[in-house]
Each structure stands twice: as structure tokens, then as C-alpha cells.
Design a protein around this motif. Structure first.
Motif, PDB file in Angstrom:
ATOM      1  N   UNK A 185       0.828  -1.203   0.000  1.00 36.38           N
ATOM      2  CA  UNK A 185       0.000   0.000   0.000  1.00 36.38           C
ATOM      3  C   UNK A 185       0.862   1.252   0.000  1.00 36.38           C
ATOM      4  N   UNK A 186       2.051   1.170   0.568  1.00 33.51           N
ATOM      5  CA  UNK A 186       2.985   2.289   0.560  1.00 33.51           C
ATOM      6  C   UNK A 186       4.408   1.756   0.705  1.00 33.51           C
ATOM      7  N   UNK A 187       5.182   1.712  -0.341  1.00 35.32           N
ATOM      8  CA  UNK A 187       4.781   2.059  -1.715  1.00 35.32           C
ATOM      9  C   UNK A 187       4.012   0.920  -2.381  1.00 35.32           C
ATOM     10  N   UNK A 188       3.363   1.254  -3.492  1.00 41.27           N
ATOM     11  CA  UNK A 188       2.678   0.226  -4.261  1.00 41.27           C
ATOM     12  C   UNK A 188       3.693  -0.665  -4.973  1.00 41.27           C
ATOM     13  N   UNK A 189       3.251  -1.880  -5.281  1.00 44.13           N
ATOM     14  CA  UNK A 189       4.131  -2.839  -5.957  1.00 44.13           C
ATOM     15  C   UNK A 189       4.288  -2.457  -7.422  1.00 44.13           C
ATOM     16  N   UNK A 190       5.487  -2.669  -7.937  1.00 42.25           N
ATOM     17  CA  UNK A 190       5.773  -2.326  -9.327  1.00 42.25           C
ATOM     18  C   UNK A 190       6.534  -3.476  -9.980  1.00 42.25           C
ATOM     19  N   UNK A 191       6.455  -3.555 -11.293  1.00 39.71           N
ATOM     20  CA  UNK A 191       7.188  -4.580 -12.027  1.00 39.71           C
ATOM     21  C   UNK A 191       6.712  -5.978 -11.667  1.00 39.71           C
ATOM     22  N   UNK A 192       7.632  -6.947 -11.638  1.00 44.38           N
ATOM     23  CA  UNK A 192       7.251  -8.333 -11.319  1.00 44.38           C
ATOM     24  C   UNK A 192       6.587  -8.477  -9.957  1.00 44.38           C
ATOM     25  N   UNK A 193       6.936  -7.616  -9.002  1.00 41.41           N
ATOM     26  CA  UNK A 193       6.364  -7.697  -7.654  1.00 41.41           C
ATOM     27  C   UNK A 193       4.883  -7.334  -7.630  1.00 41.41           C
ATOM     28  N   UNK A 194       4.363  -6.790  -8.730  1.00 44.53           N
ATOM     29  CA  UNK A 194       2.964  -6.366  -8.783  1.00 44.53           C
ATOM     30  C   UNK A 194       2.045  -7.470  -9.282  1.00 44.53           C
ATOM     31  N   UNK A 195       2.576  -8.676  -9.465  1.00 51.69           N
ATOM     32  CA  UNK A 195       1.745  -9.778  -9.913  1.00 51.69           C
ATOM     33  C   UNK A 195       0.684 -10.142  -8.892  1.00 51.69           C
ATOM     34  N   UNK A 196      -0.435 -10.650  -9.356  1.00 57.20           N
ATOM     35  CA  UNK A 196      -1.560 -10.965  -8.468  1.00 57.20           C
ATOM     36  C   UNK A 196      -1.160 -11.982  -7.405  1.00 57.20           C
ATOM     37  N   UNK A 197      -0.429 -13.014  -7.791  1.00 61.83           N
ATOM     38  CA  UNK A 197      -0.052 -14.046  -6.826  1.00 61.83           C
ATOM     39  C   UNK A 197       0.821 -13.475  -5.717  1.00 61.83           C
ATOM     40  N   UNK A 198       1.764 -12.607  -6.064  1.00 60.16           N
ATOM     41  CA  UNK A 198       2.631 -12.018  -5.043  1.00 60.16           C
ATOM     42  C   UNK A 198       1.845 -11.093  -4.125  1.00 60.16           C
ATOM     43  N   UNK A 227     -11.195  -7.242  -7.189  1.00 61.01           N
ATOM     44  CA  UNK A 227     -10.348  -6.690  -8.246  1.00 61.01           C
ATOM     45  C   UNK A 227      -9.641  -5.430  -7.754  1.00 61.01           C
ATOM     46  N   UNK A 228     -10.348  -4.605  -6.991  1.00 62.84           N
ATOM     47  CA  UNK A 228      -9.749  -3.360  -6.492  1.00 62.84           C
ATOM     48  C   UNK A 228      -8.706  -3.636  -5.414  1.00 62.84           C
ATOM     49  N   UNK A 229      -8.860  -4.725  -4.653  1.00 59.73           N
ATOM     50  CA  UNK A 229      -7.834  -5.092  -3.671  1.00 59.73           C
ATOM     51  C   UNK A 229      -6.484  -5.237  -4.362  1.00 59.73           C
ATOM     52  N   UNK A 230      -6.488  -5.836  -5.537  1.00 61.70           N
ATOM     53  CA  UNK A 230      -5.257  -5.988  -6.314  1.00 61.70           C
ATOM     54  C   UNK A 230      -4.820  -4.656  -6.902  1.00 61.70           C
ATOM     55  N   UNK A 231      -5.732  -3.950  -7.558  1.00 63.58           N
ATOM     56  CA  UNK A 231      -5.377  -2.736  -8.300  1.00 63.58           C
ATOM     57  C   UNK A 231      -4.849  -1.627  -7.383  1.00 63.58           C
ATOM     58  N   UNK A 232      -5.394  -1.524  -6.163  1.00 64.34           N
ATOM     59  CA  UNK A 232      -4.948  -0.460  -5.263  1.00 64.34           C
ATOM     60  C   UNK A 232      -3.515  -0.706  -4.789  1.00 64.34           C
ATOM     61  N   UNK A 233      -3.025  -1.928  -4.991  1.00 67.43           N
ATOM     62  CA  UNK A 233      -1.663  -2.283  -4.577  1.00 67.43           C
ATOM     63  C   UNK A 233      -0.681  -2.305  -5.735  1.00 67.43           C
ATOM     64  N   UNK A 234      -1.117  -1.966  -6.919  1.00 66.65           N
ATOM     65  CA  UNK A 234      -0.252  -1.941  -8.087  1.00 66.65           C
ATOM     66  C   UNK A 234       0.076  -0.510  -8.486  1.00 66.65           C
ATOM     67  N   UNK A 235       1.352  -0.218  -8.687  1.00 67.33           N
ATOM     68  CA  UNK A 235       1.742   1.116  -9.137  1.00 67.33           C
ATOM     69  C   UNK A 235       1.133   1.420 -10.501  1.00 67.33           C
ATOM     70  N   UNK A 236       1.036   0.392 -11.341  1.00 68.85           N
ATOM     71  CA  UNK A 236       0.393   0.513 -12.644  1.00 68.85           C
ATOM     72  C   UNK A 236      -0.666  -0.572 -12.747  1.00 68.85           C
ATOM     73  N   UNK A 237      -1.908  -0.283 -12.359  1.00 70.90           N
ATOM     74  CA  UNK A 237      -2.958  -1.308 -12.371  1.00 70.90           C
ATOM     75  C   UNK A 237      -3.151  -1.919 -13.755  1.00 70.90           C
ATOM     76  N   UNK A 238      -3.389  -3.210 -13.769  1.00 71.19           N
ATOM     77  CA  UNK A 238      -3.558  -3.952 -15.011  1.00 71.19           C
ATOM     78  C   UNK A 238      -5.001  -4.410 -15.131  1.00 71.19           C
ATOM     79  N   UNK A 239      -5.656  -4.073 -16.237  1.00 68.38           N
ATOM     80  CA  UNK A 239      -7.047  -4.448 -16.459  1.00 68.38           C
ATOM     81  C   UNK A 239      -7.176  -5.973 -16.510  1.00 68.38           C
ATOM     82  N   UNK A 240      -8.158  -6.504 -15.796  1.00 68.42           N
ATOM     83  CA  UNK A 240      -8.469  -7.940 -15.786  1.00 68.42           C
ATOM     84  C   UNK A 240      -7.327  -8.792 -15.243  1.00 68.42           C
TER      85      UNK A 240
END
Length: 347
Positions: free
Chosen positions: A22-35, A52-65
Motif C-alpha cells: 500500500x505504501x509504496x505500491x508494488x511495481x514490475x514483477x512484484x505487482x503480480x496478483x499471486x505475489x 479486483x480493487x484489492x489488487x489494483x490499489x496495490x499496483x503502481x500501474x494497475x492492469x485491467x483484468x
């Protein structure tokens, strides 16, 4: 357990915010759903938009679907777990958690079976039949029930297979790792096989699964009080308190007793130095979806995260705002803009 020490509450929350991406958000490979799922251990799968938002709020660059794609690949699965609800978990976390869920063998009790309007002593024929049905791909409750009705030996389970008693017939099959939820079909739930997937780990003995489960929880929600652990394991997974206490004792010096702003809690020894060194920031504001694990992992009764007078908002599914990890308001999307209602005590 290791020797007692103290941890500053703001630093502890800062460490957990980082752990939760949540701070900082995950970026790159660390932003995968499983991680991300591993970071929070498990999160509610319904409503799907919130998951879906639980995942997206934790991604620096949210990925659709991204969540749907991860479910389709088997990186994560959706299974009955805590409190009879469906949760998103990775296979390795699911295995330990679901073994813990089955510790009391509740499926054998008359009361449990009565809520689904069925009686069963030997589950193996039913398990084999469901696995055979799902071998051709995901199936709905109705489709499974239709097949069972054509079986002289299993037709008496057909009505229960329609979902009676909040899916009482299916939940043990989830807990055993036989099946999980598949992709919805025109808004209708399906079930699919789990064990045939290469990502499903080998079975663990109950005691090992319990120790793994406690480690997983402390990795995501330390510093955790005994009340937090009881909320997750006893209230959520029906693990007897004495069994939970035994798992904690067995971890020995892997776990450290700490005092956090006057409250006794537990931390994994490996995380203690990073927690004490974490830098808090009162300027960090996060907008969380309904039922986010930041609040529902420790439980809405944890006054360190949400004040007692605001628990009802979280339980009813409000979108929450946190500052420095503490709930300070709610938010809603209106006409394309985010409207925030700050709590009076936080203004």
C-alpha cells in the motif's frame, strides 16, 4: 518464544503498509496478483469488483483484468475458506489454510449435514463422482446435480448439490483441495478441479500446516495480538484455541513477543529489525475498497486500525480511507469523481 521487546506503533504500521504493497505500491514483477495475494495471505473474492480493487490499489500501474487472468492461469484460486466465504489465495497458502479449516472434521457432524439436508458417512464415492464430472471442465451446481440424479448410488445428494445449506455439500471438497470455484458462466458460479494442477503442493500433516498458517499470518499482519490470531484461526477457520496455542509454541524462537504502544503482540523474528527501522509518514493516505484485507485481516475489532464506533461501516462494506494505516473516513465514486467523507474526529 524469543525474548520480549518493544516496537513503536507507527513504525509497525509503516512496515505493514509496505508489506501490503500500500505504501509504496508494488511495481514490475512484484505487482503480480499471486505475489500480492501472498502479501495479504487471502482476500475476499466477493463482490468481484472489490476483489479486483484489492489488487489494483496495490499496483503502481494497475492492469485491467489482472485478477481474472491470474485465476484463469491458476496463479491464484478462489475457494471456500474463512467464515464459510470465498477467498482468493495462492495454491501454497490455500493448502495450509484449508488443512487448518478441516482440523475439526466438521463435515462429519449431524448438525453440519442437516443444514445441507443430506446424510453421509463415506465421502469418497461422492468425491470421486464430482472429480469425474469436472474432469471435462468446470460445471455449475445444476450440472453436477443433474449427473448425480442419474446415479442410483448418489441421486440422494442431487438436491444438496443445488447449493442447499450455503453449499454444505461442496465446502469439504474445497477444504480437501479437490475443487475450487471456476469462471462464472453468465453470472452463474462454476466449480473446477484443483489437484490436477501442477501448482498444487503435496499434502502437509495438520501440525505442519498449522505452523505454516501461523507464519503466513504473522508475515502479513504482525504485530498480531492473540485476539487477532483467534479471530483468524478460531473464528475464521474453526481451529480450537488449544490447537492454535500448540502451533504457536511449536514455532519457538521464530516468534518474538513485543509490546506495541502498551499492547502485547507477536512478530516473526525475521521481520523484527525491519519493523523497528520502518519510517512512518502521516501523509500517506490510501483509498481502500470494501472488505479490504488491511482491515479484515486483523479484524474490525482491532481498535489500532479502526475505532470501535466505525466498525459497522466496515462490516457493511464501505470503502475506507486510511491515513498512516488507521481508518479515517469513507469514500465513494460519484459522477466520475471520488467523494470523501472524513470522520469528524479526523478533521
Amino acid at each position: 518464544m524469543a525474548a520480549h521487546t518493544s516496537v513503536d506503533g507507527a513504525r509497525a504500521r509503516a512496515w505493514r503498509l509496505r508489506r501490503h504493497a500500500l505504501q509504496p505500491r508494488a511495481d514490475g514483477p512484484a505487482a503480480g496478483v499471486a505475489l500480492i495475494a501472498d502479501r495479504v495471505v487471502a482476500f475476499r473474492a466477493w463482490p468481484h469488483e472489490s476483489a479486483d480493487q484489492v489488487v489494483r490499489v496495490r499496483q503502481a500501474t494497475p492492469v485491467v483484468d489482472d485478477l481474472d487472468d491470474a485465476l484463469a492461469r491458476g496463479d491464484v484460486l478462489r475457494s471456500y475458506a474463512l467464515r464459510g466465504g470465498s477467498y482468493v489465495l495462492t495454491p501454497s497458502v490455500a493448502q495450509a489454510m484449508l488443512i487448518c479449516r478441516g482440523a475439526t472434521r466438521v463435515w462429519e457432524s449431524r448438525r453440519y449435514q442437516a443444514q445441507g439436508d443430506f446424510e453421509i458417512e463415506d465421502w469418497q464415492p461422492l468425491r470421486a463422482a464430482v472429480r469425474e464430472i469436472l474432469a471435462d471442465g468446470p460445471a455449475t451446481r445444476q450440472e453436477i446435480g443433474d449427473v448425480l440424479r442419474r446415479s442410483a448410488m448418489l441421486r440422494h445428494f442431487a438436491d444438496a448439490a443445488d447449493g442447499r445449506g450455503s453449499d454444505s455439500l461442496y465446502k469439504p471438497l474445497h477444504w480437501w483441495g479437490d475443487i475450487c470455484f471456476g469462471p462464472d458462466r453468465s453470472g452463474v458460479s462454476t466449480f473446477r478441479l484443483v489437484r490436477e494442477e501442477p501448482g498444487w503442493p503435496e499434502a502437509l500433516p495438520l501440525q505442519e500446516a498449522g505452523r505454516r498458517g501461523v507464519r503466513d499470518y504473522l508475515a502479513g499482519y504482525a504485530p498480531a495480538t492473540l485476539t487477532n490470531l483467534t479471530y483468524w484461526f478460531t473464528e475464521g477457520l474453526s481451529v480450537p484455541r488449544r490447537m492454535l496455542a500448540g502451533w504457536l509454541d511449536a514455532l519457538g524462537e521464530e516468534v518474538v513477543e513485543v509490546t506495541v504502544d502498551g499492547v502485547e503482540a507477536l512478530v516473526l523474528a525475521r521481520d523484527l529489525d525491519a519493523m523497528r527501522a520502518a519510517e512512518p509518514s502521516s501523509s500517506v493516505v490510501c483509498f481502500l475498497p470494501a472488505f479490504d484485507p488491511w482491515v479484515f485481516g486483523p479484524g474490525t475489532a482491532d481498535a489500532r486500525i479502526i475505532s470501535p464506533g466505525r466498525r459497522g461501516l466496515a462490516s457493511r462494506g464501505a470503502n475506507l480511507v486510511i491515513r498512516d494505516g488507521v481508518v479515517c473516513g469513507t469514500w465513494a465514486q460519484r459522477a466520475g469523481e471520488r467523494a470523501v467523507a472524513w470522520f469528524e474526529e479526523e478533521r
